[in-house]
Scaffold this motif. Structure first.
Motif, PDB file in Angstrom:
ATOM      1  N   PRO A 162       0.808  -1.231   0.000  1.00 35.48           N
ATOM      2  CA  PRO A 162       0.000   0.000   0.000  1.00 35.48           C
ATOM      3  C   PRO A 162       0.834   1.272   0.000  1.00 35.48           C
ATOM      4  CG  PRO A 162      -0.105  -1.100   2.138  1.00 35.48           C
ATOM      5  CD  PRO A 162       0.552  -2.050   1.199  1.00 35.48           C
ATOM      6  N   ASP A 163       1.969   1.268   0.707  1.00 33.39           N
ATOM      7  CA  ASP A 163       2.822   2.455   0.728  1.00 33.39           C
ATOM      8  C   ASP A 163       3.424   2.716  -0.647  1.00 33.39           C
ATOM      9  OD1 ASP A 163       2.360   2.895   3.427  1.00 33.39           O
ATOM     10  OD2 ASP A 163       4.035   1.626   4.053  1.00 33.39           O
ATOM     11  N   PHE A 164       3.808   1.659  -1.325  1.00 32.07           N
ATOM     12  CA  PHE A 164       4.375   1.823  -2.666  1.00 32.07           C
ATOM     13  C   PHE A 164       3.306   2.313  -3.637  1.00 32.07           C
ATOM     14  CE2 PHE A 164       5.570   0.072  -6.877  1.00 32.07           C
ATOM     15  CZ  PHE A 164       6.759   0.754  -7.050  1.00 32.07           C
ATOM     16  N   LEU A 165       2.125   1.724  -3.593  1.00 30.77           N
ATOM     17  CA  LEU A 165       1.050   2.120  -4.495  1.00 30.77           C
ATOM     18  C   LEU A 165       0.570   3.547  -4.219  1.00 30.77           C
ATOM     19  CD1 LEU A 165      -1.004  -1.205  -4.591  1.00 30.77           C
ATOM     20  CD2 LEU A 165       0.619  -0.344  -6.296  1.00 30.77           C
ATOM     21  N   ALA A 166       0.782   4.026  -2.986  1.00 31.68           N
ATOM     22  CA  ALA A 166       0.396   5.406  -2.654  1.00 31.68           C
ATOM     23  C   ALA A 166       1.205   6.420  -3.455  1.00 31.68           C
ATOM     24  CB  ALA A 166       0.580   5.649  -1.157  1.00 31.68           C
ATOM     25  N   ASN A 167       2.381   6.005  -3.974  1.00 28.18           N
ATOM     26  CA  ASN A 167       3.170   6.887  -4.831  1.00 28.18           C
ATOM     27  C   ASN A 167       2.375   7.363  -6.036  1.00 28.18           C
ATOM     28  OD1 ASN A 167       6.111   6.982  -3.878  1.00 28.18           O
ATOM     29  ND2 ASN A 167       5.801   4.765  -3.932  1.00 28.18           N
ATOM     30  N   PHE A 168       1.429   6.537  -6.457  1.00 26.28           N
ATOM     31  CA  PHE A 168       0.775   6.777  -7.733  1.00 26.28           C
ATOM     32  C   PHE A 168      -0.646   7.314  -7.582  1.00 26.28           C
ATOM     33  CE2 PHE A 168       3.603   3.054  -7.782  1.00 26.28           C
ATOM     34  CZ  PHE A 168       4.669   3.651  -8.430  1.00 26.28           C
ATOM     35  N   GLU A 169      -0.950   7.806  -6.399  1.00 27.85           N
ATOM     36  CA  GLU A 169      -2.233   8.486  -6.222  1.00 27.85           C
ATOM     37  C   GLU A 169      -2.183   9.872  -6.872  1.00 27.85           C
ATOM     38  OE1 GLU A 169      -2.951   8.453  -2.059  1.00 27.85           O
ATOM     39  OE2 GLU A 169      -3.333   6.283  -1.979  1.00 27.85           O
ATOM     40  N   ARG A 170      -0.978  10.454  -6.903  1.00 25.75           N
ATOM     41  CA  ARG A 170      -0.763  11.698  -7.638  1.00 25.75           C
ATOM     42  C   ARG A 170       0.736  11.874  -7.871  1.00 25.75           C
ATOM     43  NH1 ARG A 170       0.432  16.700  -8.304  1.00 25.75           N
ATOM     44  NH2 ARG A 170      -0.971  18.175  -9.377  1.00 25.75           N
ATOM     45  N   LEU A 171       1.245  11.165  -8.855  1.00 28.78           N
ATOM     46  CA  LEU A 171       2.663  11.232  -9.223  1.00 28.78           C
ATOM     47  C   LEU A 171       2.835  12.292 -10.311  1.00 28.78           C
ATOM     48  CD1 LEU A 171       5.528   9.936  -8.896  1.00 28.78           C
ATOM     49  CD2 LEU A 171       4.915   8.476 -10.842  1.00 28.78           C
ATOM     50  N   ASP A 172       3.592  13.311 -10.001  1.00 29.23           N
ATOM     51  CA  ASP A 172       3.737  14.448 -10.911  1.00 29.23           C
ATOM     52  C   ASP A 172       4.434  14.061 -12.214  1.00 29.23           C
ATOM     53  OD1 ASP A 172       3.769  17.195 -11.739  1.00 29.23           O
ATOM     54  OD2 ASP A 172       5.870  17.278 -11.167  1.00 29.23           O
ATOM     55  N   VAL A 173       3.755  14.309 -13.333  1.00 30.84           N
ATOM     56  CA  VAL A 173       4.359  14.144 -14.660  1.00 30.84           C
ATOM     57  C   VAL A 173       4.062  15.399 -15.483  1.00 30.84           C
ATOM     58  CG1 VAL A 173       4.468  11.629 -14.773  1.00 30.84           C
ATOM     59  CG2 VAL A 173       2.337  12.766 -15.357  1.00 30.84           C
ATOM     60  N   SER A 174       4.262  16.554 -14.852  1.00 30.68           N
ATOM     61  CA  SER A 174       4.031  17.825 -15.530  1.00 30.68           C
ATOM     62  C   SER A 174       4.968  17.972 -16.717  1.00 30.68           C
ATOM     63  CB  SER A 174       4.263  18.991 -14.565  1.00 30.68           C
ATOM     64  OG  SER A 174       3.380  18.912 -13.464  1.00 30.68           O
ATOM     65  N   LEU A 175       4.490  18.697 -17.725  1.00 29.65           N
ATOM     66  CA  LEU A 175       5.276  18.896 -18.935  1.00 29.65           C
ATOM     67  C   LEU A 175       6.120  20.159 -18.849  1.00 29.65           C
ATOM     68  CD1 LEU A 175       2.608  18.006 -21.646  1.00 29.65           C
ATOM     69  CD2 LEU A 175       4.395  16.532 -20.703  1.00 29.65           C
ATOM     70  N   LYS A 176       7.133  20.216 -19.686  1.00 30.56           N
ATOM     71  CA  LYS A 176       7.917  21.426 -19.850  1.00 30.56           C
ATOM     72  C   LYS A 176       7.012  22.530 -20.420  1.00 30.56           C
ATOM     73  CE  LYS A 176      12.064  18.750 -20.999  1.00 30.56           C
ATOM     74  NZ  LYS A 176      13.053  18.441 -22.062  1.00 30.56           N
ATOM     75  N   THR A 177       7.488  23.751 -20.385  1.00 33.46           N
ATOM     76  CA  THR A 177       6.680  24.869 -20.877  1.00 33.46           C
ATOM     77  C   THR A 177       6.341  24.736 -22.352  1.00 33.46           C
ATOM     78  OG1 THR A 177       8.740  26.112 -21.232  1.00 33.46           O
ATOM     79  CG2 THR A 177       7.555  26.487 -19.157  1.00 33.46           C
ATOM     80  N   ASP A 178       7.197  24.040 -23.122  1.00 29.98           N
ATOM     81  CA  ASP A 178       6.905  23.856 -24.545  1.00 29.98           C
ATOM     82  C   ASP A 178       6.176  22.542 -24.822  1.00 29.98           C
ATOM     83  OD1 ASP A 178       8.898  22.033 -24.049  1.00 29.98           O
ATOM     84  OD2 ASP A 178      10.280  22.762 -25.586  1.00 29.98           O
ATOM     85  N   ASP A 179       5.776  21.837 -23.750  1.00 27.15           N
ATOM     86  CA  ASP A 179       5.044  20.564 -23.858  1.00 27.15           C
ATOM     87  C   ASP A 179       5.825  19.494 -24.623  1.00 27.15           C
ATOM     88  OD1 ASP A 179       3.001  21.690 -22.451  1.00 27.15           O
ATOM     89  OD2 ASP A 179       1.666  21.979 -24.163  1.00 27.15           O
ATOM     90  N   ALA A 180       7.137  19.614 -24.678  1.00 26.93           N
ATOM     91  CA  ALA A 180       7.937  18.671 -25.452  1.00 26.93           C
ATOM     92  C   ALA A 180       8.258  17.389 -24.689  1.00 26.93           C
ATOM     93  CB  ALA A 180       9.236  19.339 -25.900  1.00 26.93           C
ATOM     94  N   GLY A 181       8.047  17.386 -23.381  1.00 23.29           N
ATOM     95  CA  GLY A 181       8.361  16.214 -22.569  1.00 23.29           C
ATOM     96  C   GLY A 181       8.190  16.548 -21.112  1.00 23.29           C
ATOM     97  N   LEU A 182       8.538  15.622 -20.241  1.00 28.78           N
ATOM     98  CA  LEU A 182       8.360  15.836 -18.813  1.00 28.78           C
ATOM     99  C   LEU A 182       9.322  16.896 -18.276  1.00 28.78           C
ATOM    100  CD1 LEU A 182       7.930  12.196 -17.433  1.00 28.78           C
ATOM    101  CD2 LEU A 182       6.182  13.776 -18.276  1.00 28.78           C
ATOM    102  N   ALA A 183       8.810  17.734 -17.398  1.00 33.02           N
ATOM    103  CA  ALA A 183       9.652  18.744 -16.759  1.00 33.02           C
ATOM    104  C   ALA A 183      10.655  18.097 -15.819  1.00 33.02           C
ATOM    105  CB  ALA A 183       8.786  19.750 -16.005  1.00 33.02           C
ATOM    106  N   HIS A 184      10.249  16.990 -15.182  1.00 29.41           N
ATOM    107  CA  HIS A 184      11.127  16.267 -14.266  1.00 29.41           C
ATOM    108  C   HIS A 184      10.982  14.770 -14.541  1.00 29.41           C
ATOM    109  CE1 HIS A 184      11.630  19.945 -11.905  1.00 29.41           C
ATOM    110  NE2 HIS A 184      10.319  20.092 -11.983  1.00 29.41           N
ATOM    111  N   ALA A 185      12.084  14.077 -14.609  1.00 28.65           N
ATOM    112  CA  ALA A 185      12.052  12.634 -14.818  1.00 28.65           C
ATOM    113  C   ALA A 185      11.488  11.933 -13.591  1.00 28.65           C
ATOM    114  CB  ALA A 185      13.460  12.116 -15.108  1.00 28.65           C
TER     115      ALA A 185
END
Length: 229
Positions: free
Chosen positions: A152-175
């Protein structure tokens, strides 16, 4: 006058030939039986896989009550498809009771500790986050690596895992990266499982590669997914 002598047959050679012929016959028979059983059970296997996938879509998109399958082809983007589709990338759009798009489910896979890990995750275009994952296929070590499916603790990572895009939407802002258990500081980090580091890193790598590829496509194709075109 010389008396003709009938040729003799080597008993050992004859015995070997009969044994070889019997083994070949058994092998062919077993092969035919295996193929027959596989062909007979294939429809049920495919049906069970389809049902498991459909259930997983709603598991990773808890706000969805219906779903629709979309194929992706550049540069056209997304188009709705019906029935079985092969050799085309697919995603699964989820809608609420008012037919509003609430998220997109995406299948992904990569190498784990033992073998390939197949999973599906839910992507929220509004939050730019992964909001749930479910492992579809895994052979990770029982009691250790297989905790990626149940801890459950591991799966809690994915309740809201940030995959925001760069300002140009070309890819993830953070790996998306895995860190040691208890050392998570940023919303794009995955708090790993103690004793299952390789499996934890594998999940993070799978999600990072897939989200970096799909999040920009989904954001750019929202009008197609929202309209169900």
């Amino acid at each position: 006058m010389t008396e003709a002598v009938a040729p003799t047959t080597d008993p050992a050679r004859t015995s070997t030939w009969h044994m070889y012929r019997a083994m070949v016959g058994i092998g062919i028979g077993c092969g035919i039986l295996i193929v027959g059983v596989f062909q007979a059970t294939l429809p049920r296997i495919e049906r069970n896989k389809a049902e498991a996938l459909q259930a997983a879509i709603f598991q990773v998109l808890p706000a969805a009550t219906t779903s629709k399958t979309f194929a992706y082809k550049a540069p056209e983007g997304f188009s709705a498809v019906e029935g079985e589709v092969r050799d085309v990338p697919l995603v699964y759009a989820g809608y609420d009771d008012q037919s509003n798009l609430v998220g997109v489910a995406v299948e992904a896979q990569g190498m784990g500790y033992q073998d390939v890990i197949r999973l599906i995750y839910g992507y929220s275009f509004e939050e730019q986050a992964i909001i749930g994952i479910q492992v579809l296929e895994s052979k990770e070590t029982p009691g250790l690596g297989d905790k990626i499916e149940t801890d459950p603790d591991f799966l809690a990572n994915f309740e809201r895992l940030d995959v925001s895009l760069k300002t140009d939407d070309a890819g993830l802002a953070h790996a998306v990266v895995a860190v040691r258990n208890g050392e998570k500081e940023h919303p794009w980090e995955v708090d790993g499982i103690t004793g299952a580091t390789i499996s934890s890193v594998a999940i993070a790598a799978i999600l990072n590669g897939s989200a970096d590829n799909w999040a920009p496509r989904i954001q750019q194709g929202l009008s197609q997914l929202q309209g169900g075109e």
